[in-house]
Each structure stands twice: as C-alpha cells, then as structure tokens.
Design an enzyme around this catalytic site. Structure first.
Site, short mmCIF file in Angstrom:
data_model
loop_
_atom_site.label_atom_id
_atom_site.label_comp_id
_atom_site.label_asym_id
_atom_site.label_seq_id
_atom_site.Cartn_x
_atom_site.Cartn_y
_atom_site.Cartn_z
N ASP A 125 0.76 -1.34 0.02
CA ASP A 125 0.00 0.15 -0.20
C ASP A 125 0.80 1.31 0.09
O ASP A 125 2.22 1.23 0.20
CB ASP A 125 -0.97 -0.18 1.17
CG ASP A 125 -2.03 -1.06 1.29
OD1 ASP A 125 -2.13 -1.57 0.04
OD2 ASP A 125 -2.37 -1.38 2.40
N TYR A 168 6.05 -9.91 6.96
CA TYR A 168 6.11 -8.56 7.23
C TYR A 168 6.65 -8.07 8.43
O TYR A 168 6.37 -9.20 9.24
CB TYR A 168 4.88 -7.84 6.98
CG TYR A 168 4.14 -7.65 5.66
CD1 TYR A 168 4.50 -6.41 4.93
CD2 TYR A 168 3.69 -8.54 4.87
CE1 TYR A 168 4.02 -6.25 3.65
CE2 TYR A 168 3.29 -8.30 3.56
CZ TYR A 168 3.21 -7.11 3.05
OH TYR A 168 2.78 -7.01 1.72
#
EC number: 5.4.99.12
Length: 296
Positions: free
Chosen positions: A67, A143
């Site tokens: 994003d 992540y």
C-alpha cells in the site's frame, strides 16, 4: 571492469527469458506499488526505468503488492525478455547481462526518481529457474511492523518507520490474542476484499517482541495476504495490547467475518515487506499452478 562471461540463457515458453529482480524501496514517496494514473508508484517508476533500457514497455509481476507508504526490503519481481534483449544489455562487452542490468538500472531509476533517487534499489538480477513466478510460486511472505509505545520510545530518527503509540502495550496480551488467529481461516474481518478474490489465507506467524531499544516489533507471515490484512491485524491487536479488549476478542472478530467501526487499520509507514520464500527449483511450476488455481 567486470569481465565475467555472460550467463547462457535458457529459453522459456514463447522464446522469452524470465528474469528475477530482488529489490528494496522506501514507500514514503510513493502511492503504493501498483501503477495508478497520475500518481508516482514503485511499479510505475521501475517499469519506466526498464522501458528506457529495453526500448519497449516492460511489465513486471510482483511477489506482494504494498500500500501507499509501505516499505520493502525483500521484494521480488519477474519480467520477460527476449534472448536478444537480455544479451544486448551488455552492449557487446564481456559482462554478464545480469551485472549490466543492475548497473544500467541505477542510472535509469535515478532519472525517473529525481530528488527521490535511492528510494528504490535493485540488489540482484538473474535468469529465473524454469516455472518461476514471483507471485504464484511463493510459499509465504513475511512483514514486520515497529511500534514505539510511549513517548520515551519516540526516536525522531525513526519516525518514518515506527508507529508512535501513546500508551504502553502489554506484549504478553498481544501474543496471546495473536496466537488465536494462526492457521487457515477466512480473514474477511481483517481484509478489504477484492471482487472475485478469496479472503481465505493461512496465517503462519503473528507475534510481538520487544527489542533492546524498547520498541515492539510485530512479525506477520502468511502464504499470502489480502488487501490491508497486515495493517488490520496489527490495528485490531492494539486494542488487546492496551487492555481495551480481551485476547479472545481477536478470534471473535475472525469468526464474525464482518468489517465494522472496530475495523481499524494501523498506519502504513512502520510496515515493511521483509521476505518472500520460494520452493526448490523443481517445485516452482507445480507451486505456481496450485496457487493460481486456489486464488482464481
């Protein structure tokens, strides 16, 4: 000067070579990974740089979209070139085309980035093994997410990659709640679903640890992630870490399979795409075919 012998290309389907690039980027200056009209994106800049080198539009496929504002240390993409395009990167010199590609990409990326030069770095280039697909061959993605819980942990030098959270968080409560989400589930409560795509994922790791500097680092690993999934998981877990909700609340939200006012996304800037893993070369094609069937 590097006088390595150019790598012998292995032709794939349609006479194209599949090239793997490993790269890192600072997501701050970009409106996310994917190309968007009128906006600067990582994919847009990378493809623009490749077009300057190859002299035609070049499309890349990424291991995991990120994003706006999200960073990457271990991102992977693939692209397809003809044998002539690959060998032509050396411009007739006795230099491995992979080495030539890395050198020349630095220059074309700099042209595209201008005052943001250095925000995208390609670390490695190579001919990919047969059957490799940066997206569908992946086994898992990992992540990290940094949280400074309390003003005494707010380092001005880390403000671009760390969440400044006002109150202290209980790491034990965070881990107790996070553990209840592990496994294969429908993560609709923690995703922004895309039309025609599944929200079923296997969450393999979701854990929090406090480092020597006092900053909490969340590690989140899954076979794949749906849109906003990591930020939604961390954002919801913060309610538990603050003591506003019990650890069981995260599992209750999972079972509810709905998005509501408590569906909060954590800020994007502390999120880093750290690593993507692939199977052995012999299993790449089978993995890609299996994943593509599940996703589509």
């Amino acid at each position: 000067m590097n006088h390595q012998k150019p790598a012998a290309p292995v032709l794939g389907g349609g006479g194209f070579l599949r090239i793997r690039l490993d790269l890192a980027y600072d997501g701050g200056p970009f409106s996310g990974w994917a190309v968007q009209p009128g906006l600067r994106t990582v994919q847009g800049v990378l493809e623009g740089a490749l077009e300057l080198l190859i002299r035609r539009p070049v499309r890349v496929t990424v291991a995991g979209r990120t994003d706006a504002g999200v960073h990457a240390r271990g991102q992977v993409v693939h692209l397809d070139l003809t044998e002539a395009e690959w060998l032509g990167l050396s411009r007739g010199a006795a230099v491995d085309p992979a080495v030539a590609l890395l050198r020349r990409l630095r220059g074309t990326l700099s042209r595209g980035l201008g005052d943001q030069t250095g925000s995208i770095v390609v670390h490695h280039a190579a001919i990919a093994p047969e059957g490799f697909d940066a997206r569908f061959s992946a086994l898992w993605r990992r992540y990290s997410y940094r949280i400074g819980d309390g003003p005494e942990k707010w380092d001005p030098l880390g403000r671009y990659d760390t969440l400044w959270h006002k109150t202290t968080l209980d790491v034990d409560l965070l881990n107790e709640g996070a553990a209840k989400l592990l496994g294969l589930h429908n993560f609709l409560s923690f995703c922004k679903p895309r039309e025609g795509s599944t929200t079923v994922r296997e969450l393999q790791r979701f854990e929090f640890s406090r480092g020597p500097d006092g900053v909490i680092v969340a590690t989140v690993q899954a076979d794949a992630f749906c849109h906003n999934m990591v930020r939604a998981l961390v954002g919801s877990a913060l309610y538990v870490g603050e003591g506003q909700e019990p650890p069981e609340w995260l599992h209750e939200r999972l079972l509810a399979r709905k998005r509501d006012a408590r569906s909060v996304l954590a800020a994007p800037h502390p999120l880093v795409f750290e690593e993507v893993a692939y199977p052995s070369d012999e299993e790449l094609l089978a993995r890609a075919e299996l994943t593509r069937a599940l996703r589509e």
